[in-house]
Design a protein around this motif. Structure first.
Motif, short mmCIF file in Angstrom:
data_model
loop_
_atom_site.label_atom_id
_atom_site.label_comp_id
_atom_site.label_asym_id
_atom_site.label_seq_id
_atom_site.Cartn_x
_atom_site.Cartn_y
_atom_site.Cartn_z
N ARG A 25 -27.94 -22.05 51.79
CA ARG A 25 -28.96 -21.16 51.21
C ARG A 25 -29.96 -20.74 52.28
O ARG A 25 -30.40 -19.60 52.33
N GLY A 52 -35.49 -26.78 38.18
CA GLY A 52 -34.33 -26.57 39.05
C GLY A 52 -34.83 -26.21 40.43
O GLY A 52 -34.37 -25.25 41.05
N ASP A 74 -35.67 -31.43 38.97
CA ASP A 74 -34.27 -31.12 39.29
C ASP A 74 -33.40 -32.28 38.83
O ASP A 74 -33.81 -33.44 38.86
N ASP A 101 -33.58 -33.43 33.62
CA ASP A 101 -32.84 -32.27 33.12
C ASP A 101 -33.85 -31.34 32.44
O ASP A 101 -34.58 -31.79 31.55
N MET A 102 -33.88 -30.10 32.86
CA MET A 102 -34.89 -29.20 32.31
C MET A 102 -34.80 -29.07 30.79
O MET A 102 -35.77 -28.74 30.12
N TRP A 125 -35.73 -20.43 38.66
CA TRP A 125 -35.06 -19.46 39.55
C TRP A 125 -33.67 -19.97 39.91
O TRP A 125 -33.52 -21.02 40.52
C1 LIG Z 1 -28.77 -22.58 42.76
S1 LIG Z 1 -29.82 -23.96 42.91
C2 LIG Z 1 -31.43 -23.17 42.94
C3 LIG Z 1 -32.49 -23.99 43.63
C4 LIG Z 1 -33.83 -23.27 43.79
N1 LIG Z 1 -34.39 -22.89 42.51
C5 LIG Z 1 -33.66 -22.07 44.69
O1 LIG Z 1 -33.52 -20.94 44.15
O2 LIG Z 1 -33.65 -22.23 45.90
C6 LIG Z 1 -29.78 -24.58 41.24
C7 LIG Z 1 -30.61 -25.85 41.07
O3 LIG Z 1 -30.74 -26.12 39.67
C8 LIG Z 1 -30.55 -27.51 39.45
N2 LIG Z 1 -30.12 -27.68 38.05
C9 LIG Z 1 -28.96 -27.26 37.47
N3 LIG Z 1 -28.95 -27.59 36.17
C10 LIG Z 1 -30.13 -28.24 35.92
C11 LIG Z 1 -30.71 -28.83 34.77
N4 LIG Z 1 -30.08 -28.81 33.59
N5 LIG Z 1 -31.94 -29.39 34.87
C12 LIG Z 1 -32.59 -29.42 36.07
N6 LIG Z 1 -32.09 -28.88 37.20
C13 LIG Z 1 -30.88 -28.30 37.13
C14 LIG Z 1 -29.51 -27.91 40.49
O4 LIG Z 1 -29.50 -29.30 40.74
C15 LIG Z 1 -29.94 -27.08 41.69
O5 LIG Z 1 -30.88 -27.76 42.49
#
Ligand SMILES: C[S@@+](CC[C@H](N)C(=O)[O-])C[C@H]1O[C@@H](n2cnc3c(N)ncnc32)[C@H](O)[C@@H]1O
Length: 217
Positions: A25, A52, A74, A101-102, A125
């Motif tokens: 990323r 997240g 996260d 977990d969100m 995001w």
């Molecule tokens: C594509 S990454 C985006 C990270 C950050 N928001 C960015 O844009 O740089 C997706 C993130 O969402 C987290 N994630 C996915 N499902 C989730 C959930 N149900 N609850 C919390 N976090 C979650 C993943 O662990 C990951 O860190």
């Protein structure tokens, strides 16, 4: 694997590949103009919930530089570890990093629209779009719970109702979206006014972005 299983697998995928994804990323902040719009209406020293949050770089870092106190959530322990390393508590005592977990995260304080403890901004995001359509519908109650009048909400979504399976490090990567009409309806039902929505924003790597603000009911 069924779509339900793929959706469940998301958490494991980011546990497994959190570091590799973060490296890929990089730190380029292609979402800066949206973060600026999000921040424009935040009070100074605002509290922002980043759902997240990943490693916190570059998004939370940018918000932190703007003076926001971040609560990052996260579900990946690897991501959280990186966030904690990036923002040591001695230097950033106002930030909190929560493994959760969100969809059901419990934050320490009992928020429930309490104006003292509710957030000034909520960000989801590139994370919320990994939830199933039903889970996304349920998330609006979470957004509502953590907010108060004036709270800014920003999230990314797909452009139309359906599921899309991408690929990450050879694994199927689940995404889902509601229709724009349904997002508008859910936001309205939860007293969020849409300030801006851009589909496939060419200035933001093709993201579809929603920016809304909580109004009085
Ligand atoms: C594509 S990454 C985006 C990270 C950050 N928001 C960015 O844009 O740089 C997706 C993130 O969402 C987290 N994630 C996915 N499902 C989730 C959930 N149900 N609850 C919390 N976090 C979650 C993943 O662990 C990951 O860190």
């Amino acid at each position: 694997m069924s779509d339900q299983h793929l959706a469940k697998n998301i958490i494991d995928i980011y546990r497994k590949y959190g570091r590799a994804w973060t490296e890929l990323r990089g730190e380029y902040l292609y979402e800066q103009s949206w973060l600026d719009r999000f921040c424009e209406k935040l009070p100074s020293n605002s509290k922002v919930l980043d759902l997240g949050c990943g490693s916190g770089v570059p998004i939370a870092r940018y918000l932190s530089e703007k003076g926001c106190a971040i609560t990052g959530v996260d579900s990946s322990d690897v991501m959280l570890e990186m966030a904690q390393q990036n923002f040591p508590v001695e230097t950033y005592p106002n930030h909190r990093w929560i493994l959760g977990d969100m969809r059901n995260v419990q934050l320490n304080e009992d928020i429930d629209n309490n104006t003292e403890s509710a957030f000034d901004g909520i960000l989801a995001w590139d994370s919320f779009f990994h939830l199933t359509a039903d889970d996304q519908r349920q998330m609006f109650a979470q957004f509502q719970r953590f907010s108060k009048i004036g709270t800014m909400l920003m999230f990314t979504s797909g452009t139309s109702e359906g599921e899309a399976i991408g690929e990450m490090f050879g694994e199927a990567l689940y995404h889902a979206s509601l229709s724009p009409d349904e997002y508008r309806e859910l936001l309205a039902q939860n007293d969020f006014q849409v300030l801006e929505m851009v589909a496939n924003d060419a200035d933001c790597a093709g993201h579809t972005v929603w920016l809304a603000q909580k109004k009085s009911s």
